[in-house]
Each structure stands twice: as C-alpha cells, then as structure tokens.
Design a protein around this motif. Structure first.
Motif, PDB file in Angstrom:
ATOM      1  N   ALA A   1      10.687  17.738  11.366  1.00 26.75           N
ATOM      2  CA  ALA A   1       9.626  17.819  10.371  1.00 26.75           C
ATOM      3  C   ALA A   1       8.481  18.624  10.985  1.00 26.75           C
ATOM      4  O   ALA A   1       8.386  18.735  12.213  1.00 26.75           O
ATOM      5  N   PRO A   2       7.628  19.180  10.132  1.00 31.40           N
ATOM      6  CA  PRO A   2       6.469  19.893  10.675  1.00 31.40           C
ATOM      7  C   PRO A   2       5.605  18.953  11.532  1.00 31.40           C
ATOM      8  O   PRO A   2       5.538  17.754  11.272  1.00 31.40           O
ATOM      9  N   ARG A   3       4.966  19.504  12.539  1.00 30.40           N
ATOM     10  CA  ARG A   3       4.142  18.707  13.440  1.00 30.40           C
ATOM     11  C   ARG A   3       3.057  17.971  12.654  1.00 30.40           C
ATOM     12  O   ARG A   3       2.411  18.545  11.791  1.00 30.40           O
ATOM     13  N   GLY A   4       2.930  16.675  12.937  1.00 34.05           N
ATOM     14  CA  GLY A   4       1.917  15.859  12.282  1.00 34.05           C
ATOM     15  C   GLY A   4       2.391  15.204  10.997  1.00 34.05           C
ATOM     16  O   GLY A   4       1.661  14.429  10.393  1.00 34.05           O
ATOM     17  N   ARG A   5       3.580  15.490  10.532  1.00 34.84           N
ATOM     18  CA  ARG A   5       4.115  14.888   9.305  1.00 34.84           C
ATOM     19  C   ARG A   5       5.375  14.100   9.649  1.00 34.84           C
ATOM     20  O   ARG A   5       6.397  14.675  10.011  1.00 34.84           O
ATOM     21  N   THR A   6       5.268  12.816   9.517  1.00 34.70           N
ATOM     22  CA  THR A   6       6.416  11.959   9.786  1.00 34.70           C
ATOM     23  C   THR A   6       7.423  12.102   8.647  1.00 34.70           C
ATOM     24  O   THR A   6       7.063  11.957   7.476  1.00 34.70           O
ATOM     25  N   PRO A   7       8.679  12.379   8.960  1.00 38.34           N
ATOM     26  CA  PRO A   7       9.666  12.527   7.881  1.00 38.34           C
ATOM     27  C   PRO A   7       9.996  11.177   7.256  1.00 38.34           C
ATOM     28  O   PRO A   7      10.017  10.149   7.917  1.00 38.34           O
ATOM     29  N   LEU A   8      10.201  11.179   5.955  1.00 38.00           N
ATOM     30  CA  LEU A   8      10.614   9.980   5.236  1.00 38.00           C
ATOM     31  C   LEU A   8      12.079  10.130   4.868  1.00 38.00           C
ATOM     32  O   LEU A   8      12.458  11.075   4.172  1.00 38.00           O
ATOM     33  N   LEU A   9      12.888   9.236   5.353  1.00 40.51           N
ATOM     34  CA  LEU A   9      14.312   9.246   5.069  1.00 40.51           C
ATOM     35  C   LEU A   9      14.608   8.082   4.140  1.00 40.51           C
ATOM     36  O   LEU A   9      14.389   6.926   4.493  1.00 40.51           O
ATOM     37  N   ARG A  10      15.096   8.384   2.958  1.00 36.63           N
ATOM     38  CA  ARG A  10      15.342   7.331   1.976  1.00 36.63           C
ATOM     39  C   ARG A  10      16.830   7.258   1.675  1.00 36.63           C
ATOM     40  O   ARG A  10      17.494   8.281   1.495  1.00 36.63           O
ATOM     41  N   HIS A  11      17.308   6.051   1.606  1.00 34.22           N
ATOM     42  CA  HIS A  11      18.679   5.818   1.168  1.00 34.22           C
ATOM     43  C   HIS A  11      18.772   4.385   0.685  1.00 34.22           C
ATOM     44  O   HIS A  11      17.946   3.542   1.007  1.00 34.22           O
ATOM     45  N   ARG A  12      19.777   4.124  -0.113  1.00 36.07           N
ATOM     46  CA  ARG A  12      19.989   2.777  -0.614  1.00 36.07           C
ATOM     47  C   ARG A  12      20.519   1.904   0.517  1.00 36.07           C
ATOM     48  O   ARG A  12      21.427   2.283   1.237  1.00 36.07           O
ATOM     49  N   LEU A  13      19.969   0.735   0.632  1.00 36.11           N
ATOM     50  CA  LEU A  13      20.381  -0.147   1.714  1.00 36.11           C
ATOM     51  C   LEU A  13      21.430  -1.140   1.246  1.00 36.11           C
ATOM     52  O   LEU A  13      21.265  -2.349   1.338  1.00 36.11           O
ATOM     53  N   ASN A  14      22.517  -0.652   0.708  1.00 35.66           N
ATOM     54  CA  ASN A  14      23.622  -1.548   0.405  1.00 35.66           C
ATOM     55  C   ASN A  14      24.561  -1.536   1.603  1.00 35.66           C
ATOM     56  O   ASN A  14      24.841  -0.512   2.185  1.00 35.66           O
ATOM     57  N   ARG A  15      25.022  -2.664   1.978  1.00 38.92           N
ATOM     58  CA  ARG A  15      25.822  -2.797   3.198  1.00 38.92           C
ATOM     59  C   ARG A  15      27.315  -2.685   2.904  1.00 38.92           C
ATOM     60  O   ARG A  15      28.116  -3.420   3.438  1.00 38.92           O
ATOM     61  N   LYS A  16      27.674  -1.780   2.025  1.00 39.93           N
ATOM     62  CA  LYS A  16      29.072  -1.634   1.656  1.00 39.93           C
ATOM     63  C   LYS A  16      29.860  -1.016   2.805  1.00 39.93           C
ATOM     64  O   LYS A  16      29.348  -0.226   3.584  1.00 39.93           O
ATOM     65  N   ARG A  17      31.121  -1.409   2.881  1.00 37.37           N
ATOM     66  CA  ARG A  17      32.023  -0.899   3.909  1.00 37.37           C
ATOM     67  C   ARG A  17      33.305  -0.425   3.253  1.00 37.37           C
ATOM     68  O   ARG A  17      33.661  -0.866   2.167  1.00 37.37           O
ATOM     69  N   ALA A  18      33.976   0.449   3.932  1.00 35.37           N
ATOM     70  CA  ALA A  18      35.293   0.910   3.507  1.00 35.37           C
ATOM     71  C   ALA A  18      36.219   0.814   4.708  1.00 35.37           C
ATOM     72  O   ALA A  18      35.768   0.748   5.847  1.00 35.37           O
ATOM     73  N   SER A  19      37.492   0.771   4.438  1.00 34.78           N
ATOM     74  CA  SER A  19      38.480   0.727   5.509  1.00 34.78           C
ATOM     75  C   SER A  19      39.544   1.776   5.264  1.00 34.78           C
ATOM     76  O   SER A  19      39.842   2.131   4.127  1.00 34.78           O
TER      77      SER A  19
END
Length: 121
Positions: free
Chosen positions: A26-44
């Motif tokens: 990210a540009p200096r001085g700007r904290t990046p925001l990472l967004r995603h859904r927090l569902n704990r789904k798994r696959a096998s």
C-alpha cells in the motif's frame, strides 16, 4: 501369484476456504484494508495416483474427488465407486493411510464385496 494390477495411492486432504494473507503493498502512510467473509467453510479433496504394475508404457493415471466439509466412510465409498468406473475391468491394489474411515466396519464390509479391489496399508 502373478497379478497384473494398477497400484493406486489414495490420500485425502482438507483445505480452508479463507484467504491466506501474509502481507500486501500500500502507499506509505495508508494501512491496507483487506476484507473477506469470515465463514469457516472447509473443503476436502481425495486424490488417487495409479501406476500399472507390469506395463509402464500405460502411463500414470490421476483422479481426484472434491467435497464440501470432510470425508467420512460414506464419502470414501463414493470415491471408490467412482474409482471403480475409472478403472473399469482392471484389478486395483489400493494403498491407503491409517484414517479411521478407511478401516471402519462399513468400509470393510463394502470392500469384501468387491472383486476388483485389494487393500494395502
């Protein structure tokens, strides 16, 4: 006893569907925001890699199976049913790990009915 068969190695693994984020830019001085859904789904996924025991010219065969959640005995029997169609008319010596679903009573009963399949640990 001289048996011509496919030697197949079967293993399964689980994966998380959450993103693996370690760092980002990210540009200096700007904290990046990472967004995603927090569902704990798994696959096998179960993967089977096969080699023919007496005819190396036939090449290797790879087949795999995906499922949401994790594998149990019924899910692994379904994988083996599909493997039976994949190796139609061929003998298979299947090498598996020590997962409890591989050695359950239901699995042993199902395998006892199969003439195309031999299990090895």
């Amino acid at each position: 006893m001289n048996t011509r068969a496919w030697i197949v190695f079967l293993d399964e693994s689980g994966v998380s569907l959450l993103p693996q984020v370690r760092r980002t830019y990210a540009p200096r001085g700007r904290t990046p925001l990472l967004r995603h859904r927090l569902n704990r789904k798994r696959a096998s996924m179960a993967g089977a890699l096969g080699f023919h025991s007496t005819d190396p010219d036939r090449g290797a065969r790879l087949c795999f199976h995906l499922t949401p959640g994790s594998y149990d005995t019924a899910g692994l029997i379904e994988v083996l049913e599909q493997m039976k169609a994949f190796y139609r008319g061929e003998r298979v010596a299947l090498v598996r790990d020590g997962l409890s679903a591989h050695w359950s009573r239901a699995m042993r009963a199902w395998v006892a009915e199969q003439d195309w399949l031999t299990l090895e640990r």
